[in-house]
Design a protein around this motif. Structure first.
Motif, PDB file in Angstrom:
ATOM      1  N   VAL A 225     -18.182 100.751   6.388  1.00  0.00           N
ATOM      2  CA  VAL A 225     -17.220  99.685   6.662  1.00  0.00           C
ATOM      3  C   VAL A 225     -16.815  98.986   5.368  1.00  0.00           C
ATOM      4  O   VAL A 225     -15.623  98.754   5.105  1.00  0.00           O
ATOM      5  CB  VAL A 225     -17.817  98.668   7.660  1.00  0.00           C
ATOM      6  CG1 VAL A 225     -16.904  97.451   7.791  1.00  0.00           C
ATOM      7  CG2 VAL A 225     -18.028  99.315   9.024  1.00  0.00           C
ATOM      8  N   CYS A 226     -17.811  98.665   4.515  1.00  0.00           N
ATOM      9  CA  CYS A 226     -17.515  97.934   3.273  1.00  0.00           C
ATOM     10  C   CYS A 226     -16.732  98.794   2.283  1.00  0.00           C
ATOM     11  O   CYS A 226     -15.779  98.320   1.647  1.00  0.00           O
ATOM     12  CB  CYS A 226     -18.810  97.442   2.642  1.00  0.00           C
ATOM     13  SG  CYS A 226     -19.649  96.181   3.629  1.00  0.00           S
ATOM     14  N   ILE A 227     -17.123 100.059   2.135  1.00  0.00           N
ATOM     15  CA  ILE A 227     -16.423 100.939   1.194  1.00  0.00           C
ATOM     16  C   ILE A 227     -14.970 101.112   1.617  1.00  0.00           C
ATOM     17  O   ILE A 227     -14.034 100.982   0.805  1.00  0.00           O
ATOM     18  CB  ILE A 227     -17.130 102.303   1.104  1.00  0.00           C
ATOM     19  CG1 ILE A 227     -18.487 102.155   0.397  1.00  0.00           C
ATOM     20  CG2 ILE A 227     -16.259 103.320   0.365  1.00  0.00           C
ATOM     21  CD1 ILE A 227     -19.354 103.404   0.478  1.00  0.00           C
ATOM     22  N   MET A 228     -14.764 101.404   2.901  1.00  0.00           N
ATOM     23  CA  MET A 228     -13.385 101.620   3.353  1.00  0.00           C
ATOM     24  C   MET A 228     -12.592 100.317   3.322  1.00  0.00           C
ATOM     25  O   MET A 228     -11.389 100.323   3.006  1.00  0.00           O
ATOM     26  CB  MET A 228     -13.391 102.221   4.758  1.00  0.00           C
ATOM     27  CG  MET A 228     -13.980 103.626   4.801  1.00  0.00           C
ATOM     28  SD  MET A 228     -13.761 104.460   6.378  1.00  0.00           S
ATOM     29  CE  MET A 228     -12.029 104.851   6.341  1.00  0.00           C
ATOM     30  N   GLY A 229     -13.255  99.195   3.611  1.00  0.00           N
ATOM     31  CA  GLY A 229     -12.555  97.912   3.545  1.00  0.00           C
ATOM     32  C   GLY A 229     -12.097  97.592   2.137  1.00  0.00           C
ATOM     33  O   GLY A 229     -10.967  97.121   1.928  1.00  0.00           O
ATOM     34  N   ARG A 230     -12.956  97.841   1.145  1.00  0.00           N
ATOM     35  CA  ARG A 230     -12.571  97.562  -0.256  1.00  0.00           C
ATOM     36  C   ARG A 230     -11.441  98.491  -0.699  1.00  0.00           C
ATOM     37  O   ARG A 230     -10.550  98.087  -1.455  1.00  0.00           O
ATOM     38  CB  ARG A 230     -13.785  97.720  -1.165  1.00  0.00           C
ATOM     39  CG  ARG A 230     -14.824  96.611  -0.979  1.00  0.00           C
ATOM     40  CD  ARG A 230     -15.899  96.635  -2.056  1.00  0.00           C
ATOM     41  NE  ARG A 230     -16.816  95.516  -1.875  1.00  0.00           N
ATOM     42  CZ  ARG A 230     -17.966  95.589  -1.204  1.00  0.00           C
ATOM     43  NH1 ARG A 230     -18.347  96.748  -0.693  1.00  0.00           N
ATOM     44  NH2 ARG A 230     -18.732  94.521  -1.062  1.00  0.00           N
ATOM     45  N   THR A 231     -11.490  99.740  -0.230  1.00  0.00           N
ATOM     46  CA  THR A 231     -10.412 100.669  -0.585  1.00  0.00           C
ATOM     47  C   THR A 231      -9.093 100.212   0.020  1.00  0.00           C
ATOM     48  O   THR A 231      -8.043 100.252  -0.630  1.00  0.00           O
ATOM     49  CB  THR A 231     -10.754 102.091  -0.090  1.00  0.00           C
ATOM     50  OG1 THR A 231     -12.043 102.455  -0.558  1.00  0.00           O
ATOM     51  CG2 THR A 231      -9.739 103.098  -0.597  1.00  0.00           C
ATOM     52  N   LEU A 232      -9.128  99.772   1.260  1.00  0.00           N
ATOM     53  CA  LEU A 232      -7.911  99.265   1.900  1.00  0.00           C
ATOM     54  C   LEU A 232      -7.384  98.029   1.183  1.00  0.00           C
ATOM     55  O   LEU A 232      -6.172  97.828   1.070  1.00  0.00           O
ATOM     56  CB  LEU A 232      -8.195  98.923   3.361  1.00  0.00           C
ATOM     57  CG  LEU A 232      -8.240 100.079   4.358  1.00  0.00           C
ATOM     58  CD1 LEU A 232      -8.678  99.581   5.725  1.00  0.00           C
ATOM     59  CD2 LEU A 232      -6.875 100.749   4.464  1.00  0.00           C
ATOM     60  N   ALA A 233      -8.298  97.192   0.690  1.00  0.00           N
ATOM     61  CA  ALA A 233      -7.874  95.977  -0.014  1.00  0.00           C
ATOM     62  C   ALA A 233      -7.099  96.322  -1.279  1.00  0.00           C
ATOM     63  O   ALA A 233      -6.176  95.599  -1.674  1.00  0.00           O
ATOM     64  CB  ALA A 233      -9.091  95.124  -0.353  1.00  0.00           C
ATOM     65  N   ARG A 234      -7.466  97.449  -1.907  1.00  0.00           N
ATOM     66  CA  ARG A 234      -6.744  97.867  -3.117  1.00  0.00           C
ATOM     67  C   ARG A 234      -5.436  98.566  -2.786  1.00  0.00           C
ATOM     68  O   ARG A 234      -4.534  98.617  -3.605  1.00  0.00           O
ATOM     69  CB  ARG A 234      -7.620  98.821  -3.947  1.00  0.00           C
ATOM     70  CG  ARG A 234      -8.831  98.143  -4.573  1.00  0.00           C
ATOM     71  CD  ARG A 234      -9.435  99.021  -5.648  1.00  0.00           C
ATOM     72  NE  ARG A 234      -9.906 100.294  -5.121  1.00  0.00           N
ATOM     73  CZ  ARG A 234     -11.139 100.498  -4.635  1.00  0.00           C
ATOM     74  NH1 ARG A 234     -12.007  99.502  -4.592  1.00  0.00           N
ATOM     75  NH2 ARG A 234     -11.488 101.672  -4.169  1.00  0.00           N
ATOM     76  N   ASP A 235      -5.340  99.151  -1.568  1.00  0.00           N
ATOM     77  CA  ASP A 235      -4.137  99.908  -1.184  1.00  0.00           C
ATOM     78  C   ASP A 235      -3.491  99.269   0.039  1.00  0.00           C
ATOM     79  O   ASP A 235      -3.160  99.944   1.015  1.00  0.00           O
ATOM     80  CB  ASP A 235      -4.506 101.363  -0.860  1.00  0.00           C
ATOM     81  CG  ASP A 235      -5.067 102.085  -2.066  1.00  0.00           C
ATOM     82  OD1 ASP A 235      -4.280 102.410  -2.950  1.00  0.00           O
ATOM     83  OD2 ASP A 235      -6.294 102.310  -2.099  1.00  0.00           O
ATOM     84  N   ASP A 236      -3.331  97.944  -0.005  1.00  0.00           N
ATOM     85  CA  ASP A 236      -2.844  97.256   1.186  1.00  0.00           C
ATOM     86  C   ASP A 236      -1.423  97.642   1.553  1.00  0.00           C
ATOM     87  O   ASP A 236      -0.997  97.435   2.686  1.00  0.00           O
ATOM     88  CB  ASP A 236      -2.947  95.737   1.003  1.00  0.00           C
ATOM     89  CG  ASP A 236      -2.209  95.255  -0.242  1.00  0.00           C
ATOM     90  OD1 ASP A 236      -1.802  96.108  -1.041  1.00  0.00           O
ATOM     91  OD2 ASP A 236      -2.056  94.029  -0.399  1.00  0.00           O
ATOM     92  N   ALA A 237      -0.688  98.256   0.634  1.00  0.00           N
ATOM     93  CA  ALA A 237       0.698  98.632   0.942  1.00  0.00           C
ATOM     94  C   ALA A 237       0.766  99.906   1.775  1.00  0.00           C
ATOM     95  O   ALA A 237       1.758 100.147   2.463  1.00  0.00           O
ATOM     96  CB  ALA A 237       1.497  98.828  -0.355  1.00  0.00           C
ATOM     97  N   ASP A 238      -0.240 100.743   1.703  1.00  0.00           N
ATOM     98  CA  ASP A 238      -0.220 102.030   2.406  1.00  0.00           C
ATOM     99  C   ASP A 238      -1.558 102.202   3.128  1.00  0.00           C
ATOM    100  O   ASP A 238      -2.527 102.706   2.564  1.00  0.00           O
ATOM    101  CB  ASP A 238       0.007 103.164   1.400  1.00  0.00           C
ATOM    102  CG  ASP A 238       0.266 104.502   2.098  1.00  0.00           C
ATOM    103  OD1 ASP A 238      -0.005 104.597   3.312  1.00  0.00           O
ATOM    104  OD2 ASP A 238       0.714 105.453   1.425  1.00  0.00           O
ATOM    105  N   THR A 239      -1.598 101.763   4.370  1.00  0.00           N
ATOM    106  CA  THR A 239      -2.856 101.799   5.132  1.00  0.00           C
ATOM    107  C   THR A 239      -3.354 103.222   5.313  1.00  0.00           C
ATOM    108  O   THR A 239      -4.560 103.494   5.183  1.00  0.00           O
ATOM    109  CB  THR A 239      -2.645 101.139   6.510  1.00  0.00           C
ATOM    110  OG1 THR A 239      -2.234  99.788   6.314  1.00  0.00           O
ATOM    111  CG2 THR A 239      -3.930 101.166   7.317  1.00  0.00           C
ATOM    112  N   LYS A 240      -2.452 104.152   5.621  1.00  0.00           N
ATOM    113  CA  LYS A 240      -2.868 105.537   5.863  1.00  0.00           C
ATOM    114  C   LYS A 240      -3.509 106.138   4.623  1.00  0.00           C
ATOM    115  O   LYS A 240      -4.570 106.772   4.684  1.00  0.00           O
ATOM    116  CB  LYS A 240      -1.656 106.367   6.296  1.00  0.00           C
ATOM    117  CG  LYS A 240      -2.013 107.766   6.756  1.00  0.00           C
ATOM    118  CD  LYS A 240      -0.785 108.483   7.303  1.00  0.00           C
ATOM    119  CE  LYS A 240      -1.154 109.877   7.771  1.00  0.00           C
ATOM    120  NZ  LYS A 240       0.033 110.602   8.305  1.00  0.00           N
ATOM    121  N   ALA A 241      -2.864 105.930   3.466  1.00  0.00           N
ATOM    122  CA  ALA A 241      -3.419 106.452   2.217  1.00  0.00           C
ATOM    123  C   ALA A 241      -4.734 105.758   1.885  1.00  0.00           C
ATOM    124  O   ALA A 241      -5.684 106.379   1.397  1.00  0.00           O
ATOM    125  CB  ALA A 241      -2.414 106.265   1.081  1.00  0.00           C
TER     126      ALA A 241
END
Length: 737
Positions: A225-241
């Motif tokens: 959960v934390c790893i994917m959440g941090r990755t999403l925080a860096r790529d907030d413009a493209d959720t799928k990517a």
């Protein structure tokens, strides 16, 4: 025994940013009173974070010692040096090493353990947290720790944090009630906790579908959960990517924290079995060799990302994140082995009768012909046992074009639909069979595709109330079916049904008797229950209550043995029994039996099939309401019966049944005198006068033991007797003997 212990090992690490407080788990730790607490979960489950938060609340009261363990501590001397140094942080007066200098077994037993237990005793509450206990594998170190755990002084608690399922003394401590445990299921984030973590990491609440997708992929595993959440925080413009990059980051974490710590043999095992959806000893041995069972148990204990399957604790499934990692590795490292592995798995499942798994692996292994062969081999037995949805699931595993291109599979699909009460679906498949113009190929036992399709069409007709059309079809195809096969049994049942509804009871009984024989010979449970139930109705309409009772009992016994009590084929037997009970004035029992009939008809109610049977059910309901002088309920049931009868091609016997349901109809009450015995019951009654046992009477009359028992129960009930001698005496009083 050296006393050199790095200071950083004696205190918890700094907490990560975006910490989610876990009050539900902290409360459990606070509330536990057991001297030993085990926190056991895989890497990244949040063990250290949780215990750090808990330890700091205890440390404010000077009641907690901490020791982080690693591979360096995997020796008894270094382990106990660390433990003693940790304890001296809060209890400086404790000894730190034996007088003899080096750790030995004798020193441990004679000096260290006694002095430690004595020094801790009576000094007030104290907790020791050992983080990373999975690093301790040395035999003497493990044994010495076990000795200590079983001798803890009053007021002292020890918390073990480990990636492994604990062994050693923990099972013994469980028996004593001396251990509290938190496992990976306890530590997993709830959906609400995961949503809170993501909101904190992203700075705003994620979209519900994003949160759900992430939770499903991680199963609440904290690191995921934390790893994917941090990755999403860096790529907030493209959720799928961002999700895709997050999954890659999770697999990299697992590779470093789990896979790289395994032996070559363990790693090979996980790769070769990665094609399996469920891990159990048999298929794992087929793919990974004779030591597969040992390796499976070993990895389930040490990795903990293999989760026991609820239905079979000896089988496991992989955590979704681990499955993704292994799938990627197999594809990159051994791409040529995936197909042979799937086919090996399919062969194992086929040999052991697990058709669903076999078909799935044949398809994944690119061998559709073998998948089709598995279905054609096993479908008839599955449907005869009422597992039509399972058969439909097999067909769904194949590409739709494969099913539609094979007339045999179209017949199988039609039969699966018919056996779950969906004649419209069946007819669509039978239309495809006609377009394929099948030749002499066979399907099931002893029938060509054309004849089988005609039988299926006849069954579809009777399920839709087209009794006369179904009779014509069944009469035409009857000669093309082989005796003692399920196809002949179905053809006879279709014809017998038509004759029953047109009030030709003797002819119907003859054909349904033949259907019973053929269904029994073919082991076709569905048709056997159906034919026996229809024979019971036939006897009831003909006024032969004794045979009707015996046949309904046989039908329901067969339904119970095959697990078909709630299948629509059991409805005739329930309705027949309810009618008999009403004739005997036993309204309460009749009501319970009608409830069983309603449950059996539930599936066919949804598809609108079997209107004639629904009509008879409502007629019987109307009779029950009339017996209880409930005019409104009787009228409502009669109206429902008329609506159902209107959907039939020809109401036939339903017209006579509906005519009997008048508002002035009253079901006769049971009278005190003996009821009339059937011819068969009188024959058994005469035999009861002699010395023969029930089994010997059955052999004498060439009937089954169960049939004789059913008749004896009927005799006792009708004569008001409770045993054999009383029945004979009562019969003589009444002039029956």
């Amino acid at each position: 025994m050296t006393s050199s212990v790095p200071t950083f090992k004696l205190r918890p690490a700094d907490q990560p940013p975006h910490l989610l407080t876990r009050p539900r788990l902290l409360r459990r730790l606070d509330a536990s009173t057991e001297p030993v607490v085990v926190v056991s979960a895989p890497a990244g489950a949040g063990k250290t974070v949780l215990l750090t938060e808990w330890a700091r609340s205890l440390a404010t009261r000077g009641a907690c010692a901490w020791l982080s363990l690693d591979a360096y501590d995997n020796a008894p001397g270094r382990l106990w040096t660390g433990i003693l140094r940790a304890l001296q942080h809060v209890r400086p007066e404790l000894p730190d090493h034996p007088q003899s200098g080096e750790w030995t077994l004798d020193a441990w037993l004679e000096e260290i353990l006694p002095s430690l237990v004595t020094g801790l005793d009576g000094q007030g509450p104290l907790a020791l947290i050992l983080d990373g206990v999975e690093s301790i594998t040395d035999v003497d170190a493990v044994r010495s720790l076990s000795d200590f755990l079983t001798r803890l002084p009053q007021g002292f608690r020890i918390v073990l944090s480990t990636r492994h399922v604990p062994g050693g003394p923990v099972p013994t401590l469980r028996v004593r009630g001396a251990v509290a445990e938190l496992d990976q299921h306890d530590l997993a984030f709830t959906p609400e906790e995961a949503h809170a973590v993501l909101t904190d990491l992203l700075g705003s609440a994620p979209a519900p579908d994003t949160s759900s997708a992430l939770y499903e992929a991680t199963e609440g595993w904290a690191a995921g959960v934390c790893i994917m959440g941090r990755t999403l925080a860096r790529d907030d413009a493209d959720t799928k990517a961002g999700l895709a990059r997050g999954r890659r980051a999770v697999t990299e974490y697992l590779a470093a924290e789990v896979l790289h710590r395994l032996t070559t043999e363990q790693r090979r095992f996980l790769l070769r079995t990665s094609v399996l959806d469920e891990l159990s000893a048999g298929p794992c041995r087929a793919l990974a060799g004779d030591r597969a069972g040992v390796l499976l148990r070993e990895l389930a204990r040490t990795v903990q990302l293999l989760v026991p399957v609820a239905a079979d604790p000896s089988a496991y499934r992989r955590h979704r994140a681990l499955s993704a990692l292994l799938c990627d590795l197999l594809g990159s490292e051994e791409p040529e082995t995936a197909v042979p592995l799937h086919r090996s798995a399919a062969r194992w499942y086929s040999r052991h009768g697990e058709t669903t798994a076999a078909v799935r692996h044949w398809v994944r292994g690119g061998d559709e012909a073998a998948a089709v062969a598995s279905i054609l081999q096993d479908w008839e037995q599955a449907i005869s046992a009422g597992r039509s949805r399972e058969v439909a699931g097999w067909l769904d595993l194949l590409p739709p074009r494969t099913v539609a291109a094979d007339a045999r599979l179209c017949v199988v699909a039609a039969m699966a639909a018919l056996s779950r009460g969906a004649p419209e679906t069946a007819r669509r498949w039978l239309d495809v069979v006609r377009l394929r113009e099948p030749g002499a190929e066979t399907v099931g036992e002893g029938s060509t595709v054309s004849d089988a399709a005609a039988v299926a069409q006849a069954v579809a007709c009777w399920l839709q109330g087209e009794i006369l059309t179904g009779d014509r079809l069944a009469e035409t195809v009857y000669a093309g079916t082989v005796p003692l096969t399920s196809w002949r049994a179905l053809a006879c049942t279709a014809r017998g049904t038509a004759l029953l509804w047109t009030s030709r009871y003797e002819e119907a009984e003859a054909l349904l008797g033949e259907a019973t024989r053929d269904a029994h010979a073919a082991g076709h449970g569905l048709t056997l229950v159906r034919a026996l139930g229809l024979r019971a109705l036939c006897a009831l309409l003909a006024g032969r209550h004794g045979p009707a009772r015996m046949l309904s009992d046989e039908a329901l016994d067969a339904a119970g043995a095959a697990g078909l009590q709630r299948h629509f084929v059991a409805a005739p037997a329930y309705i027949g029994r309810a009618g008999l009970l009403l004739d005997e004035g036993r309204a309460d029992e009749a009501e319970r039996t009608l409830a069983d009939a309603e449950a059996a008809l539930a599936d066919s109610s949804g598809t609108g099939s079997e209107p004639q049977m629904h009509a008879w059910y409502h007629v019987t309901r109307a009779r029950l309401a009339t017996a209880r002088h409930n005019t409104a309920a009787a009228g409502e049931a009669r109206a429902a019966a008329e609506r159902a009868a209107a959907r039939c091609e020809s109401p036939g016997a339903l017209t006579k049944l509906l005519g009997r349901v008048g508002e002035d109809t009253v079901v006769p009450l049971v009278v005190s005198g003996p009821q009339e015995l059937s011819l068969g019951e009188r024959r058994v009654l005469r035999a009861l006068c002699g010395p023969l046992t029930l089994r010997e009477i059955a052999a004498e009359f060439y009937v089954s033991h169960n049939t004789v028992k059913t008749q004896v129960r009927a005799i006792f009930r009708k004569l008001g007797a409770h045993d054999r001698s009383a029945a004979v005496a009562r019969a003589r009083e009444c002039g029956m003997l």
